[in-house]
Design a protein around this motif. Sequence first.
Motif, mmCIF file in Angstrom:
data_model
loop_
_atom_site.group_PDB
_atom_site.id
_atom_site.type_symbol
_atom_site.label_atom_id
_atom_site.label_comp_id
_atom_site.label_asym_id
_atom_site.label_seq_id
_atom_site.Cartn_x
_atom_site.Cartn_y
_atom_site.Cartn_z
ATOM 1 N N MET A 348 0.841 -1.186 0.000
ATOM 2 C CA MET A 348 0.000 0.000 0.000
ATOM 3 C C MET A 348 0.884 1.247 0.000
ATOM 4 O O MET A 348 0.621 2.217 -0.724
ATOM 5 C CB MET A 348 -0.931 0.019 1.201
ATOM 6 N N LEU A 349 1.961 1.212 0.800
ATOM 7 C CA LEU A 349 2.909 2.321 0.801
ATOM 8 C C LEU A 349 3.604 2.442 -0.558
ATOM 9 O O LEU A 349 3.891 3.540 -1.026
ATOM 10 C CB LEU A 349 3.951 2.136 1.905
ATOM 11 N N THR A 350 3.897 1.293 -1.184
ATOM 12 C CA THR A 350 4.516 1.302 -2.512
ATOM 13 C C THR A 350 3.623 2.020 -3.517
ATOM 14 O O THR A 350 4.081 2.870 -4.290
ATOM 15 C CB THR A 350 4.772 -0.140 -3.000
ATOM 16 N N LEU A 351 2.348 1.691 -3.512
ATOM 17 C CA LEU A 351 1.425 2.330 -4.442
ATOM 18 C C LEU A 351 1.147 3.787 -4.074
ATOM 19 O O LEU A 351 0.978 4.630 -4.957
ATOM 20 C CB LEU A 351 0.111 1.551 -4.510
ATOM 21 N N LEU A 352 1.109 4.070 -2.781
ATOM 22 C CA LEU A 352 0.990 5.467 -2.373
ATOM 23 C C LEU A 352 2.185 6.264 -2.885
ATOM 24 O O LEU A 352 2.039 7.375 -3.398
ATOM 25 C CB LEU A 352 0.921 5.576 -0.844
ATOM 26 N N ALA A 353 3.373 5.668 -2.754
ATOM 27 C CA ALA A 353 4.592 6.330 -3.228
ATOM 28 C C ALA A 353 4.544 6.526 -4.735
ATOM 29 O O ALA A 353 4.908 7.591 -5.257
ATOM 30 C CB ALA A 353 5.820 5.509 -2.833
ATOM 31 N N ALA A 354 4.093 5.492 -5.450
ATOM 32 C CA ALA A 354 4.005 5.585 -6.915
ATOM 33 C C ALA A 354 3.021 6.672 -7.326
ATOM 34 O O ALA A 354 3.289 7.457 -8.249
ATOM 35 C CB ALA A 354 3.584 4.241 -7.497
ATOM 36 N N ALA A 355 1.883 6.718 -6.662
ATOM 37 C CA ALA A 355 0.874 7.731 -6.992
ATOM 38 C C ALA A 355 1.370 9.126 -6.642
ATOM 39 O O ALA A 355 1.289 10.061 -7.451
ATOM 40 C CB ALA A 355 -0.424 7.432 -6.248
ATOM 41 N N MET A 356 1.929 9.273 -5.447
ATOM 42 C CA MET A 356 2.325 10.599 -4.974
ATOM 43 C C MET A 356 3.504 11.163 -5.763
ATOM 44 O O MET A 356 3.564 12.361 -6.045
ATOM 45 C CB MET A 356 2.646 10.541 -3.483
ATOM 46 N N SER A 357 4.454 10.293 -6.146
ATOM 47 C CA SER A 357 5.616 10.780 -6.890
ATOM 48 C C SER A 357 5.205 11.295 -8.267
ATOM 49 O O SER A 357 5.676 12.345 -8.717
ATOM 50 C CB SER A 357 6.674 9.672 -7.026
ATOM 51 N N THR A 358 4.322 10.568 -8.931
ATOM 52 C CA THR A 358 3.871 11.015 -10.253
ATOM 53 C C THR A 358 2.934 12.215 -10.147
ATOM 54 O O THR A 358 3.048 13.171 -10.918
ATOM 55 C CB THR A 358 3.165 9.872 -10.996
#
Length: 539
Positions: A348-358
Amino acid sequence: MAVSTSALGIVVLIYMMLIFYLGWLGYKKTQMTEDYMIAGRKMNPYILAISYGATFISTSAIVGFGGAAGALGMGLLWLAFMTIFVGVFLAFVVFGKRTRRIGLKLGAVTFPELLGRRFQSRFIQGFAGALIGLFMPLYAGIVLIGGARFVETTLSINYDVAVLILTIIVAAYVITGGIIAVMYTDALQGALMFLGMALLLAFTYAKLGGVVEAHQALTNMAHLVPESLQAGGHLGWTAMPEFGSSIWWNLVSTLILGVGIGVLAQPQLAVRFMTVSNDRALNRAVLVGGPFILMMTGVAFTVGALSNVYFFEKLGVISVAAAGGNTDLIIPHYINSAMPDLFVVLFMLTLLAAAMSTLSAQFHTMGTAIGHDFYREFLKKGELGQTINITRLAIAVTILISVVLAYTLPISIIATATAIFFGLCAASFLPMYVGALFWKRMTREGAIASMLVGAFGSLFWLLFVHAKEAVPFGLSQAIFGKATLLSGTWTIIDPIIVATPLAFLTAVVVSLLTKPVPQEHLERCFSKKTGKNPNRKSF
């Protein structure tokens, strides 16, 4: 989930504290306009590489394209190859170095400004800024969808609430800290993404009995392809679709070429080449960016396809059926069903990171495109003023539009919408960008003509010929009484295949028929001497 809400809350809280600390650090280091726009041209090459990769690989790649691989199979791995060869090697080594040098000589702080100053045209800068401001919210909206869908399925939070939470967090540090805050937070988020994807691949193969066993099981499932997909040319999840079939054209022209070529003309990625101080930094960045992109795309597409094996063994259905027909839910559903509870939190943190970085890169790019390129340079003719405040206001407006789109776009839209935006950028900007960097004979008139032909040609094909968009939009039906203006294979060929070559041809023909750019300007752009930076202004 068995993981307690309190434990999950602690992990997320620590992550958010780190994000806000890095955002605050970026804010403190932002003293000048150039700092806000391009990090003062002195960003660490390794932070550049991770930021570039984390910006490029969003939830649209992991959730959207991973889900597309669940439906279409491992043929999508050709996109992984394209993203590494074109999106990293060619982008950094060939395009990146000239972008950095010419951007520095001309004092450009955005991608549209680089193009506008190279061709001495405020119209180019203003039109490019407007195009980004109008259409990038579509891309931002589907990134929000990808992140919010996983938060929704993992935490059982209402989807609308999940969208708002993601948006508010990202907006807070982008609006205040500029690109330094964006790239610092990207570095942390990229590290989390790399770890999460590595563990996802390991857990998947362990769950399915090993590498060879998993792939063989997927090959043996070819007979389970639904009749509707078989009719479209689907030959199994470990084989390419039938050549020339509708699924083959969708996979190759829209997903592989649309994104694999479109990456070269992405404004939020190209501007990062201008954030480092020398070419050596770009060479170093390749060594980090290549493996990072391989891990992100290769794992997402492999696991997406292999999820069919898991769902068939556990539920007796393929991935699309297990996700209720919504390919955007395949990866979230697979993670929540197959992975250990503790890993679900990490992912979930991985996807949060992916979403937030982009999202942070998109919001920053949209804001600078409207506030700096369109408002200040085009409308105000370069008049000095409260550029950063206007940019921050533009960021807020484009964020609002992106949120509205995240609420209203249909299901299974992530991969398609990503390809639409990438393809539009390729047709509109790539011929002009190539000419700006490598062809001295390209003229302002040639650049303008190619941009207009690429943009309007791409949109025309999208709305009147390409059936996947033309039919639901209904403009062709309303105006001409036909669902699409053309029929047969033409209706499944992506706009990038038609509009981009047409824009290149237009650029060449018009440039050869018009007056060359003054020699002194070309010498300024292409001279090997490094001049003083003309754009170091306080705000």
